[in-house]
Design a protein around this motif. Structure first.
Motif, PDB file in Angstrom:
ATOM      1  N   ALA A   7      42.980  45.786  43.058  1.00 32.16           N
ATOM      2  CA  ALA A   7      41.623  46.226  43.066  1.00 32.16           C
ATOM      3  C   ALA A   7      41.273  46.815  41.704  1.00 32.16           C
ATOM      4  N   CYS A   8      42.043  47.635  41.057  1.00 36.97           N
ATOM      5  CA  CYS A   8      41.737  48.415  39.888  1.00 36.97           C
ATOM      6  C   CYS A   8      41.295  47.081  38.727  1.00 36.97           C
ATOM      7  N   LEU A   9      41.826  46.022  38.698  1.00 41.40           N
ATOM      8  CA  LEU A   9      41.358  44.952  37.750  1.00 41.40           C
ATOM      9  C   LEU A   9      40.027  44.447  38.092  1.00 41.40           C
ATOM     10  N   LEU A  10      39.435  44.814  39.083  1.00 38.48           N
ATOM     11  CA  LEU A  10      38.159  44.253  39.337  1.00 38.48           C
ATOM     12  C   LEU A  10      37.129  45.680  39.353  1.00 38.48           C
ATOM     13  N   GLY A  11      37.545  46.875  38.913  1.00 36.60           N
ATOM     14  CA  GLY A  11      36.761  47.944  38.612  1.00 36.60           C
ATOM     15  C   GLY A  11      36.654  48.923  39.764  1.00 36.60           C
ATOM     16  N   VAL A  12      37.686  48.838  40.724  1.00 43.44           N
ATOM     17  CA  VAL A  12      37.706  49.875  41.768  1.00 43.44           C
ATOM     18  C   VAL A  12      38.609  50.976  41.286  1.00 43.44           C
ATOM     19  N   CYS A  13      37.948  51.971  41.383  1.00 41.73           N
ATOM     20  CA  CYS A  13      38.746  53.423  40.773  1.00 41.73           C
ATOM     21  C   CYS A  13      39.585  53.787  41.762  1.00 41.73           C
ATOM     22  N   CYS A  14      40.803  53.249  41.654  1.00 50.29           N
ATOM     23  CA  CYS A  14      41.858  53.247  42.886  1.00 50.29           C
ATOM     24  C   CYS A  14      43.153  53.897  42.051  1.00 50.29           C
ATOM     25  N   ARG A  15      43.354  53.786  40.706  1.00 48.90           N
ATOM     26  CA  ARG A  15      44.434  54.097  40.084  1.00 48.90           C
ATOM     27  C   ARG A  15      45.090  55.501  40.255  1.00 48.90           C
ATOM     28  N   TYR A  16      46.243  55.690  39.945  1.00 47.10           N
ATOM     29  CA  TYR A  16      46.628  57.021  40.217  1.00 47.10           C
ATOM     30  C   TYR A  16      45.918  58.214  39.535  1.00 47.10           C
ATOM     31  N   ASP A  17      45.240  57.971  38.488  1.00 46.55           N
ATOM     32  CA  ASP A  17      44.586  58.838  37.802  1.00 46.55           C
ATOM     33  C   ASP A  17      43.022  58.900  38.261  1.00 46.55           C
ATOM     34  N   GLY A  18      42.521  57.964  39.048  1.00 49.14           N
ATOM     35  CA  GLY A  18      41.238  58.143  39.626  1.00 49.14           C
ATOM     36  C   GLY A  18      40.245  56.886  38.976  1.00 49.14           C
ATOM     37  N   ALA A  19      41.003  56.355  38.097  1.00 54.59           N
ATOM     38  CA  ALA A  19      39.972  55.349  36.984  1.00 54.59           C
ATOM     39  C   ALA A  19      40.458  53.902  37.681  1.00 54.59           C
ATOM     40  N   THR A  22      39.299  47.544  34.806  1.00 58.02           N
ATOM     41  CA  THR A  22      38.733  46.443  34.681  1.00 58.02           C
ATOM     42  C   THR A  22      39.177  45.161  33.868  1.00 58.02           C
ATOM     43  N   HIS A  23      39.550  44.159  34.250  1.00 61.36           N
ATOM     44  CA  HIS A  23      39.930  43.203  33.183  1.00 61.36           C
ATOM     45  C   HIS A  23      38.851  42.280  32.732  1.00 61.36           C
ATOM     46  N   PRO A  24      38.745  41.967  31.577  1.00 65.03           N
ATOM     47  CA  PRO A  24      37.672  41.104  31.094  1.00 65.03           C
ATOM     48  C   PRO A  24      37.281  39.636  31.897  1.00 65.03           C
ATOM     49  N   LEU A  25      38.706  39.234  32.202  1.00 62.44           N
ATOM     50  CA  LEU A  25      38.651  37.854  32.963  1.00 62.44           C
ATOM     51  C   LEU A  25      38.384  37.794  34.343  1.00 62.44           C
ATOM     52  N   ALA A  26      38.504  38.903  35.042  1.00 60.09           N
ATOM     53  CA  ALA A  26      38.533  38.946  36.439  1.00 60.09           C
ATOM     54  C   ALA A  26      37.287  38.433  36.856  1.00 60.09           C
ATOM     55  N   GLY A  27      36.338  38.511  36.258  1.00 57.86           N
ATOM     56  CA  GLY A  27      34.786  37.884  36.455  1.00 57.86           C
ATOM     57  C   GLY A  27      35.109  36.095  36.400  1.00 57.86           C
ATOM     58  N   ALA A  28      35.353  35.724  35.615  1.00 54.80           N
ATOM     59  CA  ALA A  28      35.914  34.264  35.552  1.00 54.80           C
ATOM     60  C   ALA A  28      36.727  33.779  36.594  1.00 54.80           C
ATOM     61  N   LEU A  29      37.726  34.692  36.861  1.00 53.45           N
ATOM     62  CA  LEU A  29      38.621  34.336  37.943  1.00 53.45           C
ATOM     63  C   LEU A  29      37.898  34.396  39.382  1.00 53.45           C
ATOM     64  N   ALA A  30      37.151  35.374  39.421  1.00 51.49           N
ATOM     65  CA  ALA A  30      36.188  35.224  40.733  1.00 51.49           C
ATOM     66  C   ALA A  30      35.140  34.140  40.659  1.00 51.49           C
ATOM     67  N   GLU A  31      34.859  33.770  39.873  1.00 50.71           N
ATOM     68  CA  GLU A  31      33.842  32.327  39.693  1.00 50.71           C
ATOM     69  C   GLU A  31      34.364  31.225  40.267  1.00 50.71           C
ATOM     70  N   ARG A  32      35.924  31.056  40.029  1.00 49.92           N
ATOM     71  CA  ARG A  32      36.657  30.006  40.351  1.00 49.92           C
ATOM     72  C   ARG A  32      37.412  30.082  41.741  1.00 49.92           C
ATOM     73  N   ALA A  89      48.465  33.109  45.845  1.00 48.71           N
ATOM     74  CA  ALA A  89      48.921  33.757  44.619  1.00 48.71           C
ATOM     75  C   ALA A  89      48.703  35.127  44.544  1.00 48.71           C
ATOM     76  N   ALA A  90      49.146  35.990  43.597  1.00 50.33           N
ATOM     77  CA  ALA A  90      48.571  37.361  43.541  1.00 50.33           C
ATOM     78  C   ALA A  90      48.573  37.598  41.897  1.00 50.33           C
ATOM     79  N   VAL A  91      47.451  38.347  41.513  1.00 47.31           N
ATOM     80  CA  VAL A  91      47.205  38.863  40.281  1.00 47.31           C
ATOM     81  C   VAL A  91      47.425  40.333  40.444  1.00 47.31           C
ATOM     82  N   LEU A  92      48.424  40.898  39.917  1.00 45.53           N
ATOM     83  CA  LEU A  92      48.852  42.446  39.856  1.00 45.53           C
ATOM     84  C   LEU A  92      48.747  43.117  38.549  1.00 45.53           C
ATOM     85  N   GLN A 136      48.274  37.442  32.411  1.00 44.84           N
ATOM     86  CA  GLN A 136      48.435  35.951  32.718  1.00 44.84           C
ATOM     87  C   GLN A 136      47.177  35.267  33.389  1.00 44.84           C
ATOM     88  N   ILE A 137      46.048  35.972  33.317  1.00 45.97           N
ATOM     89  CA  ILE A 137      44.914  35.544  33.951  1.00 45.97           C
ATOM     90  C   ILE A 137      44.418  34.282  33.195  1.00 45.97           C
TER      91      ILE A 137
END
Length: 144
Positions: A7-19, A22-32, A89-92, A136-137
């Motif tokens: 979820a943190c790769l999609l911009g959800v603030c769930c990391r250990y530090d509360g941040a 966000t990965h720049p290619l996550a949106g392209a992955l979501a489109e496909r 599959a999983a992208v982690l 690897q996205i």
């Protein structure tokens, strides 16, 4: 295809530090593909923010406590969701004690990396789910 994603790769603030991370290619992955966001640490009952943790052998520890049980519970819940929702599959998040794939921190809290997988990544792979790190996205986008 349905893909489990940290979820943190999609911009959800769930990391250990509360941040987030966000990965720049996550949106392209979501489109496909249909993405299913998860945070194994939260699924295991840990709060956000939380103390940094690292894998030390088969254990997951913070500087103050052993949190292996929460990480194992989160991995089991992640696998359950993956199966229930038909994810192929999983992208982690790389280097995470839960999601890391191939390389993780060594448990000394010195920033030292070692070969290995996080608890959730390891469990998913053991059940035949291909796991990719966020680096690897692009490769995943090109092949599917």
């Amino acid at each position: 295809m349905r893909i489990l994603i940290s979820a943190c790769l999609l911009g959800v603030c769930c990391r250990y530090d509360g941040a987030s991370k966000t990965h720049p290619l996550a949106g392209a992955l979501a489109e496909r593909h249909m993405l299913v966001p998860v945070c194994p640490e939260q699924l295991g009952g840990l709060p956000t923010p939380r103390r940094p943790a690292e894998r030390r052998g088969d254990r997951v520890v913070t500087r103050e406590a052993d949190v292996t049980a929460q990480y194992c519970r989160g991995a089991e819940e992640t696998l359950r969701l993956c199966r229930m929702l038909g994810c192929e599959a999983a992208v982690l998040k790389e280097r995470s004690p839960s999601c890391g794939h191939g390389v993780i921190y060594d448990g000394t809290f010195t920033g030292t990396l070692r070969a290995g997988d996080g608890v959730a990544a390891e469990l998913l792979q053991a059940h035949g789910i291909p796991v990719y790190g966020e680096s690897q996205i692009r490769e995943l986008l090109e092949e599917r």
